[in-house]
Design a protein around this motif. Structure first.
Motif, PDB file in Angstrom:
ATOM      1  N   UNK A  91       1.691 -14.208  -7.666  1.00 42.51           N
ATOM      2  CA  UNK A  91       3.060 -14.055  -8.144  1.00 42.51           C
ATOM      3  C   UNK A  91       3.158 -12.691  -8.818  1.00 42.51           C
ATOM      4  N   UNK A  92       4.162 -11.912  -8.444  1.00 38.97           N
ATOM      5  CA  UNK A  92       4.391 -10.612  -9.062  1.00 38.97           C
ATOM      6  C   UNK A  92       5.556 -10.737 -10.038  1.00 38.97           C
ATOM      7  N   UNK A  93       5.369 -10.217 -11.245  1.00 40.20           N
ATOM      8  CA  UNK A  93       6.446 -10.187 -12.237  1.00 40.20           C
ATOM      9  C   UNK A  93       6.792  -8.726 -12.519  1.00 40.20           C
ATOM     10  N   UNK A  94       8.084  -8.441 -12.576  1.00 39.64           N
ATOM     11  CA  UNK A  94       8.541  -7.058 -12.682  1.00 39.64           C
ATOM     12  C   UNK A  94       9.837  -7.023 -13.489  1.00 39.64           C
ATOM     13  N   UNK A  95      10.087  -5.908 -14.135  1.00 41.81           N
ATOM     14  CA  UNK A  95      11.364  -5.706 -14.820  1.00 41.81           C
ATOM     15  C   UNK A  95      12.174  -4.669 -14.042  1.00 41.81           C
ATOM     16  N   UNK A  96      12.596  -3.577 -14.667  1.00 44.57           N
ATOM     17  CA  UNK A  96      13.425  -2.591 -13.963  1.00 44.57           C
ATOM     18  C   UNK A  96      12.593  -1.557 -13.213  1.00 44.57           C
ATOM     19  N   UNK A  97      11.425  -1.215 -13.731  1.00 46.19           N
ATOM     20  CA  UNK A  97      10.581  -0.199 -13.093  1.00 46.19           C
ATOM     21  C   UNK A  97       9.734  -0.873 -12.022  1.00 46.19           C
ATOM     22  N   UNK A 194      -0.451   3.410 -20.227  1.00 47.29           N
ATOM     23  CA  UNK A 194      -1.157   4.452 -20.983  1.00 47.29           C
ATOM     24  C   UNK A 194      -2.634   4.136 -20.917  1.00 47.29           C
ATOM     25  N   UNK A 195      -3.439   5.034 -21.457  1.00 38.89           N
ATOM     26  CA  UNK A 195      -4.879   4.873 -21.395  1.00 38.89           C
ATOM     27  C   UNK A 195      -5.322   4.140 -22.659  1.00 38.89           C
ATOM     28  N   UNK A 196      -5.349   2.801 -22.575  1.00 44.51           N
ATOM     29  CA  UNK A 196      -5.723   2.002 -23.743  1.00 44.51           C
ATOM     30  C   UNK A 196      -7.120   2.380 -24.233  1.00 44.51           C
ATOM     31  N   UNK A 197      -7.396   2.283 -25.542  1.00 42.47           N
ATOM     32  CA  UNK A 197      -6.548   1.640 -26.550  1.00 42.47           C
ATOM     33  C   UNK A 197      -5.540   2.566 -27.228  1.00 42.47           C
ATOM     34  N   UNK A 198      -5.365   3.775 -26.731  1.00 42.86           N
ATOM     35  CA  UNK A 198      -4.414   4.690 -27.360  1.00 42.86           C
ATOM     36  C   UNK A 198      -2.983   4.397 -26.919  1.00 42.86           C
ATOM     37  N   UNK A 205       3.981   7.326 -22.948  1.00 46.57           N
ATOM     38  CA  UNK A 205       3.907   8.693 -22.425  1.00 46.57           C
ATOM     39  C   UNK A 205       4.616   9.664 -23.355  1.00 46.57           C
ATOM     40  N   UNK A 206       5.704   9.219 -23.940  1.00 49.40           N
ATOM     41  CA  UNK A 206       6.386  10.068 -24.917  1.00 49.40           C
ATOM     42  C   UNK A 206       5.522  10.270 -26.161  1.00 49.40           C
ATOM     43  N   UNK A 207       4.827   9.203 -26.572  1.00 45.87           N
ATOM     44  CA  UNK A 207       3.893   9.328 -27.690  1.00 45.87           C
ATOM     45  C   UNK A 207       2.789  10.334 -27.352  1.00 45.87           C
ATOM     46  N   UNK A 249       5.302  13.678 -17.598  1.00 49.55           N
ATOM     47  CA  UNK A 249       4.263  12.714 -17.954  1.00 49.55           C
ATOM     48  C   UNK A 249       4.577  11.343 -17.340  1.00 49.55           C
ATOM     49  N   UNK A 250       5.837  10.930 -17.462  1.00 54.10           N
ATOM     50  CA  UNK A 250       6.253   9.630 -16.933  1.00 54.10           C
ATOM     51  C   UNK A 250       6.068   9.578 -15.421  1.00 54.10           C
ATOM     52  N   UNK A 251       6.464  10.648 -14.719  1.00 53.72           N
ATOM     53  CA  UNK A 251       6.337  10.688 -13.258  1.00 53.72           C
ATOM     54  C   UNK A 251       4.877  10.615 -12.829  1.00 53.72           C
ATOM     55  N   UNK A 252       4.037  11.379 -13.516  1.00 57.93           N
ATOM     56  CA  UNK A 252       2.602  11.334 -13.221  1.00 57.93           C
ATOM     57  C   UNK A 252       2.062   9.943 -13.496  1.00 57.93           C
ATOM     58  N   UNK A 253       2.514   9.355 -14.595  1.00 63.84           N
ATOM     59  CA  UNK A 253       2.058   8.024 -14.971  1.00 63.84           C
ATOM     60  C   UNK A 253       2.413   6.961 -13.956  1.00 63.84           C
ATOM     61  N   UNK A 254       3.593   7.090 -13.349  1.00 67.04           N
ATOM     62  CA  UNK A 254       4.002   6.094 -12.350  1.00 67.04           C
ATOM     63  C   UNK A 254       2.999   6.026 -11.201  1.00 67.04           C
ATOM     64  N   UNK A 255       2.559   7.195 -10.730  1.00 71.01           N
ATOM     65  CA  UNK A 255       1.585   7.222  -9.641  1.00 71.01           C
ATOM     66  C   UNK A 255       0.263   6.594 -10.066  1.00 71.01           C
TER      67      UNK A 255
END
Length: 285
Positions: A91-97, A194-198, A205-207, A249-255
């Motif tokens: 089962x896949x769960x997703x929001x807007x992204x 993000x790269x947990x635990x950070x 990504x904004x952080x 950052x967000x675009x790179x993160x999506x990939x």
């Protein structure tokens, strides 16, 4: 000659003779070992073994498990035998992204991921059209503080009704309750952007951009009651520079998120991930 393929996963307190005993039993079934991985956690004194085998077609999964029962008793094994020909239901769960969801669906379509998506669940309507194109049942369950428990009960019922073996949070932007996380422990994989635990929580990504980091990444992990602190399955990073915007950052993160989640799901479905307390043992190909 017709063959069947199975994955054997086992773990127990470390002791002499485990591999010799198990492989002798496997050989008695007329099996060939395609792949074997083992790990001894010296600190915990715990042993992990994954073996991929082929056997004559008449040897069932139940027969393999039954043959290993003496080993279970002797070594106090936690044992699982999986039929490779049975496509796991997810089962896949997703929001807007929805980028990670689309990547999973594509990798299933091209048979890189061996799975059947039995449902897509969302707190938004945004992905309904994509589900309809793929012929997948879509459940729009908005979540509020008042109905959260009710919606999670619906999810548990859906897991039971469909026989789903795994729930994948493909950027599902809702925090699951401690009760649900505990009931499905080891059966829910989340992608954290993000790269947990950070940089936990909102807008990581904004952080990261505000802190001027030089590496960003994504983390796939099992969900536990401790938010974003479950056993990590897979991670990836990519170098970035001061010249990039937070949107870059967000675009790179999506990939990165899409790739990391797909690999984590693949490792799980292939029986390559074994829980080791708060960590994982991952036998990558």
């Amino acid at each position: 000659m017709s063959e069947k393929a199975y994955i054997i996963q086992l773990s127990c307190d470390d002791q002499p003779g485990i591999v010799a005993n198990v492989t002798t039993i496997i050989a008695s079934l007329g099996a060939n070992i395609l792949e074997s991985n083992q790990f001894w956690d010296r600190q915990a004194d715990h042993f992990f073994l994954r073996i991929a085998i082929t056997v004559p077609a008449e040897v069932t999964r139940e027969a393999v498990a039954r043959a290993l029962e003496p080993s279970i008793d002797r070594f106090k094994l936690d044992l699982k035998v999986t039929d490779v020909d049975q496509r796991p239901k997810i089962i896949i769960m997703v929001s807007k992204f929805d980028h990670a969801m689309h990547h999973l669906l594509y990798q299933i379509k091209v048979n890189w991921l061996n799975a059947e998506v039995v449902a897509i669940v969302s707190n938004h309507e945004a992905s309904r059209a994509a589900a309809e194109i793929e012929g997948i049942a879509y459940y729009h369950w908005p979540v509020t503080k008042e109905n959260k428990a009710e919606q999670e009960e619906k999810l548990l019922n859906l897991v039971s009704e469909t026989g789903a073996e795994l729930v994948v949070l493909a950027r599902y932007m809702q925090v699951l309750s401690n009760e649900l996380s505990s009931k499905l422990f080891g059966k829910i994989i989340n992608i954290h952007h993000s790269f947990l635990p950070s940089f936990k929580g909102a807008k990581p990504y904004h952080q990261a951009h505000e802190r001027g980091v030089k590496l960003i990444g994504a983390t796939a992990h099992y969900v536990t009651p401790d938010l974003d602190e479950g056993p990590i399955i897979e991670q990836e990073t990519q170098r970035v520079s001061h010249s990039l915007t937070s949107e870059d950052f967000v675009a790179t993160g999506r990939d990165i998120e899409s790739r990391v989640l797909a690999r984590a799901v693949k490792y799980h479905l292939e029986g390559r991930v074994m829980l080791n307390s708060h960590r994982t043992v991952v036998f990558t190909p």
